[in-house]
Design a protein around this motif. Structure first.
Motif, PDB file in Angstrom:
ATOM      1  N   ARG A  24       0.634  -1.431  -0.050  1.00 52.31           N
ATOM      2  CA  ARG A  24      -0.151   0.297  -0.035  1.00 52.31           C
ATOM      3  C   ARG A  24       1.093   0.700  -0.030  1.00 52.31           C
ATOM      4  O   ARG A  24       0.870   2.445  -0.373  1.00 52.31           O
ATOM      5  N   ALA A  25       1.849   1.007   0.749  1.00 50.38           N
ATOM      6  CA  ALA A  25       2.753   2.384   0.771  1.00 50.38           C
ATOM      7  C   ALA A  25       3.452   2.943  -0.731  1.00 50.38           C
ATOM      8  O   ALA A  25       3.386   3.608  -0.935  1.00 50.38           O
ATOM      9  N   GLU A  27       2.085   1.790  -3.277  1.00 49.04           N
ATOM     10  CA  GLU A  27       1.353   2.052  -4.358  1.00 49.04           C
ATOM     11  C   GLU A  27       0.443   4.187  -4.630  1.00 49.04           C
ATOM     12  O   GLU A  27       0.359   4.644  -4.612  1.00 49.04           O
ATOM     13  N   ALA A  28       1.385   3.903  -2.762  1.00 47.70           N
ATOM     14  CA  ALA A  28       0.682   5.913  -2.849  1.00 47.70           C
ATOM     15  C   ALA A  28       2.027   6.128  -3.074  1.00 47.70           C
ATOM     16  O   ALA A  28       1.488   7.800  -2.956  1.00 47.70           O
ATOM     17  N   VAL A  30       5.327   6.388  -2.550  1.00 47.85           N
ATOM     18  CA  VAL A  30       6.402   6.291  -0.405  1.00 47.85           C
ATOM     19  C   VAL A  30       7.457   5.318  -1.282  1.00 47.85           C
ATOM     20  O   VAL A  30       7.082   3.883  -1.126  1.00 47.85           O
ATOM     21  N   GLU A 218       0.568   3.913   9.446  1.00 45.24           N
ATOM     22  CA  GLU A 218       1.549   2.854   8.089  1.00 45.24           C
ATOM     23  C   GLU A 218       1.907   3.764   7.055  1.00 45.24           C
ATOM     24  O   GLU A 218       1.621   4.715   6.947  1.00 45.24           O
ATOM     25  N   SER A 220       1.700   5.388   4.396  1.00 41.20           N
ATOM     26  CA  SER A 220       1.211   5.265   3.231  1.00 41.20           C
ATOM     27  C   SER A 220       0.663   6.383   3.840  1.00 41.20           C
ATOM     28  O   SER A 220       0.562   7.282   2.670  1.00 41.20           O
ATOM     29  N   TYR A 221       0.225   6.475   4.752  1.00 42.05           N
ATOM     30  CA  TYR A 221      -0.273   7.766   5.328  1.00 42.05           C
ATOM     31  C   TYR A 221       1.175   8.679   5.482  1.00 42.05           C
ATOM     32  O   TYR A 221       0.479   9.763   6.135  1.00 42.05           O
ATOM     33  N   THR A 223       1.974  10.632   3.732  1.00 41.41           N
ATOM     34  CA  THR A 223       0.953  11.386   2.142  1.00 41.41           C
ATOM     35  C   THR A 223       0.256  12.671   2.721  1.00 41.41           C
ATOM     36  O   THR A 223       0.357  13.784   2.768  1.00 41.41           O
TER      37      THR A 223
END
Length: 258
Positions: A24-25, A27-28, A30, A218, A220-221, A223
């Motif tokens: 997820r990170a 993909e975001a 990171v 996590e 990805s946050y 961002t």
């Protein structure tokens, strides 16, 4: 393109879904992360995770809350692990006056020993500070930590101490609290720190940014952290991301590791 400079993917909160969290990170947006190990349990796992992903690195050190548990063998172990190609910093280290597990004099002794180790092996350091700013700055100055430089991880004090940190060759890293509605200090710091000395982080699984406050954080946050800082500085997220990632790459000396 964001660099989460401080994440605990080695925490038990990620045991069940660590790979999904990392996916997820990425993909975001990171692109890089540093997993911080701080005791006998988390240090080996930090390195193991870093070995599995090209753009994930590790830091190894001893947390001040557990300073009373650190032995000379542990310090020698950290020195040995520092030679690993994916280890990029010593830490997190510092002082924590919130919890009383380790006496202050023990914390200070362990802190000084880690600074001296970092200078011996020429590696930058990551500082954990809780309710101990003046003592931390004094020790960093006395030990001439400026020689290796460092990060004030999840900087949580007023803007008054920022210049002293910058003068010691330190970067200021901000995380979730900068997004909290009533958190005026990190917002002021986010605006005042020179762009070339600013970093972003999550400290996941802790300190999740708004609107996820109170939940598991996590990477990805990060961002959300970047978006808030960009808004406060009145620049684009792209400019903020580009600069903080460049800063992190320089601080962790990644280009020298290629």
């Amino acid at each position: 393109m964001l660099f989460d400079t401080h994440v605990h993917l080695n925490a038990r909160q990620f045991e069940e879904d660590r790979d999904e969290v990392i996916k997820r990170a990425f993909e975001a947006g990171v692109t890089h992360m540093v997993v911080v190990g701080f005791d006998r349990e988390t240090i080996p796992l930090a390195i193991q995770i870093a070995e599995q992903y090209d753009t994930i690195y590790a830091a190894v050190g001893w947390h001040p809350v557990d300073a009373i548990d650190m032995t000379p063998e542990d310090l020698a172990w950290i020195e040995e692990l520092s030679a690993h190609p994916k280890v990029v910093a010593i830490g997190e280290m510092g002082l924590d006056y919130h919890w009383d597990k380790s006496p202050k004099d023990v914390q200070k002794d362990v802190f000084r020993k880690q600074i001296r180790l970092a200078k011996k092996i020429d590696m930058p350091i990551i500082i954990h500070n809780r309710e101990a700013t003046e003592d931390i700055i004094a020790i960093l100055q006395e030990e001439n930590a400026k020689e290796v430089g460092g990060i004030m991880h999840c900087y949580n004090d007023t803007v008054d101490y920022v210049q002293e940190c910058l003068d010691m060759n330190f970067y200021i890293s901000l995380g979730g609290p900068v997004t909290f509605k009533n958190a005026s200090d990190p917002k002021e710091v986010a605006v005042k720190v020179p762009l070339n000395r600013l970093l972003v982080e999550t400290d996941a699984p802790f300190l999740a940014p708004h609107p996820n406050r109170g939940k598991r954080n996590e990477p990805s946050y990060v961002t959300l952290v970047a978006e808030k800082i960009a808004e406060l500085r009145e620049i684009t997220v792209e400019e903020l991301s580009e600069n903080t990632t460049k800063n992190a790459r320089e601080f962790f000396r990644l280009d020298k590791k290629l």
